[in-house]
Design a protein around this motif. Structure first.
Motif, mmCIF file in Angstrom:
data_model
loop_
_atom_site.group_PDB
_atom_site.id
_atom_site.type_symbol
_atom_site.label_atom_id
_atom_site.label_comp_id
_atom_site.label_asym_id
_atom_site.label_seq_id
_atom_site.Cartn_x
_atom_site.Cartn_y
_atom_site.Cartn_z
ATOM 1 N N TYR A 421 0.822 -1.207 0.000
ATOM 2 C CA TYR A 421 0.000 0.000 0.000
ATOM 3 C C TYR A 421 0.859 1.262 0.000
ATOM 4 N N SER A 422 2.039 1.183 -0.584
ATOM 5 C CA SER A 422 2.934 2.329 -0.593
ATOM 6 C C SER A 422 3.637 2.434 -1.938
ATOM 7 N N ALA A 423 3.945 3.673 -2.321
ATOM 8 C CA ALA A 423 4.696 3.907 -3.557
ATOM 9 C C ALA A 423 6.148 4.244 -3.252
ATOM 10 N N SER A 424 6.631 3.856 -2.073
ATOM 11 C CA SER A 424 7.985 4.210 -1.664
ATOM 12 C C SER A 424 9.059 3.529 -2.507
ATOM 13 N N PHE A 425 8.699 2.438 -3.206
ATOM 14 C CA PHE A 425 9.675 1.725 -4.028
ATOM 15 C C PHE A 425 9.962 2.451 -5.341
ATOM 16 N N ILE A 426 9.218 3.481 -5.657
ATOM 17 C CA ILE A 426 9.397 4.197 -6.918
ATOM 18 C C ILE A 426 10.389 5.344 -6.715
ATOM 19 N N PRO A 427 11.421 5.443 -7.541
ATOM 20 C CA PRO A 427 12.391 6.537 -7.429
ATOM 21 C C PRO A 427 11.809 7.856 -7.913
ATOM 22 N N ILE A 428 11.024 8.467 -7.071
ATOM 23 C CA ILE A 428 10.222 9.614 -7.476
ATOM 24 C C ILE A 428 11.091 10.804 -7.908
ATOM 25 N N PRO A 445 -5.542 2.850 -0.401
ATOM 26 C CA PRO A 445 -6.447 3.077 0.731
ATOM 27 C C PRO A 445 -5.824 3.952 1.810
ATOM 28 N N VAL A 446 -6.658 4.381 2.758
ATOM 29 C CA VAL A 446 -6.230 5.270 3.832
ATOM 30 C C VAL A 446 -5.014 4.692 4.528
ATOM 31 N N GLY A 447 -3.995 5.554 4.717
ATOM 32 C CA GLY A 447 -2.773 5.124 5.372
ATOM 33 C C GLY A 447 -1.568 5.269 4.489
ATOM 34 N N SER A 448 -1.788 5.346 3.185
ATOM 35 C CA SER A 448 -0.654 5.447 2.271
ATOM 36 C C SER A 448 -0.341 6.877 1.886
ATOM 37 N N TYR A 449 -1.264 7.813 2.103
ATOM 38 C CA TYR A 449 -1.018 9.190 1.685
ATOM 39 C C TYR A 449 0.141 9.820 2.443
ATOM 40 N N ILE A 450 0.256 9.522 3.734
ATOM 41 C CA ILE A 450 1.319 10.127 4.544
ATOM 42 C C ILE A 450 2.680 9.731 3.998
ATOM 43 N N GLU A 451 2.815 8.463 3.633
ATOM 44 C CA GLU A 451 4.104 7.995 3.105
ATOM 45 C C GLU A 451 4.440 8.729 1.806
ATOM 46 N N VAL A 452 3.487 8.907 0.957
ATOM 47 C CA VAL A 452 3.733 9.615 -0.302
ATOM 48 C C VAL A 452 4.138 11.051 -0.037
ATOM 49 N N GLU A 453 3.455 11.695 0.923
ATOM 50 C CA GLU A 453 3.746 13.085 1.223
ATOM 51 C C GLU A 453 5.159 13.229 1.787
ATOM 52 N N GLU A 454 5.584 12.270 2.641
ATOM 53 C CA GLU A 454 6.929 12.332 3.210
ATOM 54 C C GLU A 454 7.981 12.192 2.125
ATOM 55 N N MET A 455 7.705 11.376 1.131
ATOM 56 C CA MET A 455 8.685 11.179 0.070
ATOM 57 C C MET A 455 8.867 12.427 -0.771
ATOM 58 N N THR A 456 7.826 13.241 -0.877
ATOM 59 C CA THR A 456 7.896 14.402 -1.751
ATOM 60 C C THR A 456 8.275 15.672 -1.020
ATOM 61 N N THR A 457 8.538 15.586 0.281
ATOM 62 C CA THR A 457 8.893 16.771 1.049
ATOM 63 C C THR A 457 10.184 17.369 0.516
ATOM 64 N N GLY A 458 10.176 18.664 0.274
ATOM 65 C CA GLY A 458 11.374 19.353 -0.196
ATOM 66 C C GLY A 458 11.497 19.412 -1.690
ATOM 67 N N SER A 459 10.646 18.733 -2.417
ATOM 68 C CA SER A 459 10.713 18.777 -3.876
ATOM 69 C C SER A 459 9.528 19.558 -4.405
ATOM 70 N N ASP A 460 9.657 20.013 -5.620
ATOM 71 C CA ASP A 460 8.606 20.814 -6.249
ATOM 72 C C ASP A 460 7.532 19.882 -6.790
ATOM 73 N N VAL A 461 6.723 19.385 -5.897
ATOM 74 C CA VAL A 461 5.691 18.423 -6.251
ATOM 75 C C VAL A 461 4.352 18.924 -5.759
ATOM 76 N N SER A 462 3.353 18.819 -6.598
ATOM 77 C CA SER A 462 2.017 19.277 -6.235
ATOM 78 C C SER A 462 1.220 18.148 -5.615
ATOM 79 N N LEU A 463 0.630 18.425 -4.441
ATOM 80 C CA LEU A 463 -0.246 17.470 -3.784
ATOM 81 C C LEU A 463 -1.620 18.115 -3.626
ATOM 82 N N PRO A 464 -2.427 18.109 -4.673
ATOM 83 C CA PRO A 464 -3.721 18.778 -4.593
ATOM 84 C C PRO A 464 -4.639 18.085 -3.610
#
Length: 512
Positions: A421-428, A445-464
């Motif tokens: 339930y995570s996209a952490s394996f992708i070299p974003i 499902p609920v619970g995976s959004y936080i992990e995605v947000e942590e991975m994108t912290t500090g980069s120019d990524v839009s999280l609408p």
């Protein structure tokens, strides 16, 4: 004898002379003068008093009743004549003050939807004459939320269009999409059609189609074949939704009358993938867009290698392909991606069986721009990881949009019951550095959004923030589009009629 003859001739009634033209004109003049004088009366009390006096002067009840009935009849005749003249005057008035000529009016009407054209035709005789032109029915849209049309209506519209017919949209439109992942409602994966995820069952459709006056049968498109197939000869777009009674044979007969078809959309019909692709291969070689959603998600696995191969060879112009809810093994998916050289957009949402190994097919998919693999039960995490590595290596250089969202998570290597339930394996970050316009949708499902947000912290990524928009290229997935990894441009979502983002505008570009 002579006296008798004379007596007989004397008693014989004299026949009235035939009215001359002057007498007829005189009668008309007298009638016109009487009616004119009568209509000049504007004093309602005086008319009422006069009529009451006539009634009182009439001795018998039968004569009074006869007089009253004649007054009512005369009043109805005057009312009918007044209404008819009013319509005629209005029509003449509209024709005079309407700023457009008849040919321009017809062109305007041809841009309206079918229901609006019918409303315009009921306005006045001038508009009715314009609305009867075949061009006004070149694009027939009879798709409704609740069944309202039957075979006779469809046949009439096709007959009016004749050889000018270019598109048909017909059937019961899909219901409101299912709630998004982040809603409070439980997430239960179902083998129902994704369009039915909101709880709208086929039993409901049957009850809503219970009236024979609003049922479309298997022969609803038979008029395409009349006059040697003239109506269907130039048809470019055919969209069919939830026509429950249409089967494989009926669909084949309809497609056989449409050799120029460019855009075909089938949702909720009880037809098989194998038979449909065979029909398309034989009858629609010019097809560019195919959207086919199974009415029995996960249970149609009849597609065989020869049919798939024939489809690829006979329909080389396919740029948009959506096969949703079917059982597709990797080798079949690979054949489609690799064989269709012009393929730009592919949607295999809610499909079963394939693991994603077809994504790593060498020499295929060079023109792919959009790939939707949403809610594919057997899609493996390891195959997505390999695919993203290939993207980093320079393959699929035109790909701009990838959706791997799954309400059940991705299957782990070796055991698809074990879900990721995570996209952490992708070299974003690496992907965004190489391709700043790349959009990855990884909604779990609920619970995976936080992990995605942590991975994108500090980069120019839009999280609408979550929206109520839909996610896929045909607008029938039933999930919310949330671009969790979109660099630079805040992607929105769209359905068939939307051009909010560059990732969904292709449907408008491919429309005729």
């Amino acid at each position: 004898m002579d006296s008798l003859l004379s007596s007989s001739m004397a008693k014989r009634p004299c026949s009235s002379p035939k009215p001359t033209s002057s007498d007829s004109s005189s009668d008309h003049f007298n009638m016109d003068a009487i009616l004119k004088s009568f209509l000049a009366l504007s004093d309602s009390p005086s008319i009422n008093a006069s009529f009451d006096r006539l009634i009182e002067c009439t001795s018998s009840d039968s004569d009074q009743n006869q007089l009253i009935q004649r007054a009512l009849h005369l009043g109805s005749l005057l009312l009918e004549a007044g209404n008819r003249s009013a319509r005629k005057c209005s029509s003449s008035h509209n024709a005079v003050i309407w700023p457009l000529s008849p040919d321009l009016t017809i062109k305007v009407f041809s841009m309206l939807d079918t229901q609006s054209v019918c409303y315009a035709a009921a306005t006045c005789s001038f508009f009715q004459k314009c609305a009867m032109d075949p061009l006004c029915f070149a694009n027939i849209d009879l798709a409704t939320i609740v069944p309202k049309v039957n075979n006779a209506v469809v046949s009439t519209m096709i007959h009016r269009a004749g050889g000018a017919l270019r598109s048909i949209k017909l059937g019961v439109l899909p219901p409101i999409p299912a709630p998004p992942f982040f809603s409070s409602q439980p997430l239960v994966y179902s083998i129902r059609n994704s369009n039915d995820a909101s709880g709208f069952s086929w039993n409901d459709k049957r009850s809503r189609q219970g009236k024979e006056s609003s049922i479309l049968t298997r022969s609803c498109l038979s008029s395409l074949s009349v006059n040697g197939g003239a109506p269907g000869a130039h048809l470019r777009r055919l969209h069919l939704f939830n026509i429950e009674r249409m089967d494989n044979t009926a669909l084949w007969a309809s497609l056989s009358a449409c050799p120029s078809l460019l855009d075909l959309e089938i949702v909720g019909l009880h037809v098989e993938l194998r038979h449909t692709l065979e029909s398309i291969s034989k009858n629609c070689p010019l097809l560019e867009r195919l959207v086919f959603e199974s009415s029995k998600t996960g249970r149609d696995d009849g597609l065989k290698f020869p049919t798939c191969n024939e489809f690829v060879l006979n329909c080389p112009n396919i740029t948009t392909l959506a096969l949703k809810g079917f059982k597709l093994h990797d080798y079949k998916a690979r054949m489609l991606v690799k064989g269709l050289q012009k393929l730009k957009h592919i949607d295999l949402s809610t499909s079963y069986s394939f693991t994603g190994s077809f994504l790593n097919a060498n020499g295929g998919g060079d023109n792919l721009e959009v790939m939707i693999l949403r809610d594919c039960m057997h899609l493996k995490e390891i195959e997505v990881e390999r695919f993203m590595a290939a993207v980093l290596a320079g393959e699929f250089r035109h790909l701009k949009h990838l959706d791997i969202s799954n309400r059940e998570g991705l299957a782990c290597e070796g055991d698809w019951y074990n879900r990721c339930y995570s996209a952490s394996f992708i070299p974003i970050k690496e992907v965004l550095e190489q391709r700043p316009d790349f959009c990855l949708v990884a909604e779990f499902p609920v619970g995976s959004y936080i992990e995605v947000e942590e991975m994108t912290t500090g980069s120019d990524v839009s999280l609408p923030s979550p929206s109520a928009s839909q996610s896929d290229t045909s607008g029938s997935d039933g999930s919310v589009f949330m671009s969790t990894l979109d660099h630079g441009n805040g992607s929105g979502s769209g359905n068939e009629d939307s051009v909010e983002t560059s990732f969904v505008s292709y449907e408008e570009e491919n429309s005729d």
